[in-house]
Design a protein around this motif. Sequence first.
Motif, mmCIF file in Angstrom:
data_model
loop_
_atom_site.group_PDB
_atom_site.id
_atom_site.type_symbol
_atom_site.label_atom_id
_atom_site.label_comp_id
_atom_site.label_asym_id
_atom_site.label_seq_id
_atom_site.Cartn_x
_atom_site.Cartn_y
_atom_site.Cartn_z
ATOM 1 N N ALA A 1 2.242 1.790 -3.400
ATOM 2 C CA ALA A 1 1.209 2.386 -4.269
ATOM 3 C C ALA A 1 1.059 3.873 -3.988
ATOM 4 C CB ALA A 1 -0.122 1.673 -4.045
ATOM 5 N N TYR B 1 -5.263 8.370 -4.286
ATOM 6 C CA TYR B 1 -4.779 7.109 -3.724
ATOM 7 C C TYR B 1 -5.917 6.352 -3.042
ATOM 8 C CZ TYR B 1 -2.887 3.800 -0.395
ATOM 9 O OH TYR B 1 -2.671 2.646 0.322
ATOM 10 N N ARG C 1 0.830 -1.212 0.000
ATOM 11 C CA ARG C 1 0.000 0.000 0.000
ATOM 12 C C ARG C 1 0.865 1.264 0.000
ATOM 13 N NH1 ARG C 1 -2.715 -3.909 2.733
ATOM 14 N NH2 ARG C 1 -4.989 -4.068 2.370
ATOM 15 N N GLN D 1 2.865 -3.806 -11.309
ATOM 16 C CA GLN D 1 1.406 -3.960 -11.387
ATOM 17 C C GLN D 1 0.694 -2.650 -11.029
ATOM 18 O OE1 GLN D 1 0.191 -7.332 -9.049
ATOM 19 N NE2 GLN D 1 1.612 -8.743 -10.072
ATOM 20 N N ILE D 2 1.233 -1.920 -10.015
ATOM 21 C CA ILE D 2 0.606 -0.662 -9.604
ATOM 22 C C ILE D 2 0.727 0.375 -10.712
ATOM 23 C CG2 ILE D 2 0.820 1.268 -7.993
ATOM 24 C CD1 ILE D 2 1.710 -0.875 -5.883
ATOM 25 N N TRP E 1 -5.257 -6.599 -2.497
ATOM 26 C CA TRP E 1 -3.828 -6.298 -2.434
ATOM 27 C C TRP E 1 -2.941 -7.559 -2.475
ATOM 28 C CZ3 TRP E 1 -2.051 -1.495 -3.173
ATOM 29 C CH2 TRP E 1 -2.908 -0.413 -2.933
ATOM 30 N N SER F 1 -6.906 2.658 -3.969
ATOM 31 C CA SER F 1 -6.911 1.597 -2.974
ATOM 32 C C SER F 1 -8.294 0.929 -2.911
ATOM 33 C CB SER F 1 -6.541 2.186 -1.607
ATOM 34 O OG SER F 1 -6.574 1.193 -0.607
ATOM 35 N N LEU G 1 -2.604 -7.311 -8.785
ATOM 36 C CA LEU G 1 -3.315 -6.304 -8.007
ATOM 37 C C LEU G 1 -4.461 -5.662 -8.784
ATOM 38 C CD1 LEU G 1 -0.236 -4.493 -6.311
ATOM 39 C CD2 LEU G 1 -1.776 -6.132 -5.243
ATOM 40 N N ILE H 1 -8.484 -1.560 -5.817
ATOM 41 C CA ILE H 1 -7.572 -2.701 -5.670
ATOM 42 C C ILE H 1 -8.073 -3.653 -4.577
ATOM 43 C CG2 ILE H 1 -5.199 -3.401 -5.068
ATOM 44 C CD1 ILE H 1 -5.538 -2.089 -7.848
#
Length: 247
Positions: A154, A169, A151, A219-220, A182, A173, A196, A176
Amino acid sequence: MRRLVRHGLAGLGAATFAVVAGVTALGASTTPTVAAPPVAAAATGEFVPVQFVPADPVADAERAATAERDTREADRARIAATTAQAAYQRAVGLGTQGRAIDERSSEIKAEIKAAKAKAEAAEAAAEAAEKKARDAAIANEGYTPGTTDVREIARQILMNKFSYGEDQYACFSWIIERESNWDVHAQNASSGAYGLPQSLPGSKMASVAPDWRDNPATQIVWGAQYMKSRYGSPCDAKSHWESAGNY
């Protein structure tokens, strides 16, 4: 009376005669006398014995005691002088050593100061190099090297690579969590969506980096790019997800 006078004159004449006879006898040479031998003059440098004078025991003892006392005092004075000289030499030596120590101490202090300055400069250079490397890594990866919390990775990537704040964000989040909770290795058994952001197929994320199967940063980055290009932002993608059930 006349008889007494005659007797007196006779006695006086006899006495006078005796005196004259004696004088004559002294001046006559009929009886030889032996004269003392003449004392020869001493030659220069010749030892002339001195007539022995009997010693005075008391005076001799006093002189001996005085001489012994003077000798002891002279010895003590010599010892004191030698000790004082040795002390002086030690003091001179200590003074020389002290000056040498002071000089060396100053040199050591200067060396310590220089070493400290050099160490501080080296430390500053190391910190600058680390910061430069960290900044380069952040610019490349988007997060501080060593960060392990997914996290947090990210959050940093969205801020550093996409200039997103906490609001975007939070939206990212939210999506995701619903897509993969996550889990970097999450995979949809029916569709094959992976990772993710649940990329379908997962190989799409290879456009960011070949390590897409295991690297959460890859991935992020792919997920944030996808949300931005398709919906405009993570919060816009969230709005779509809320209405359509997917994004």
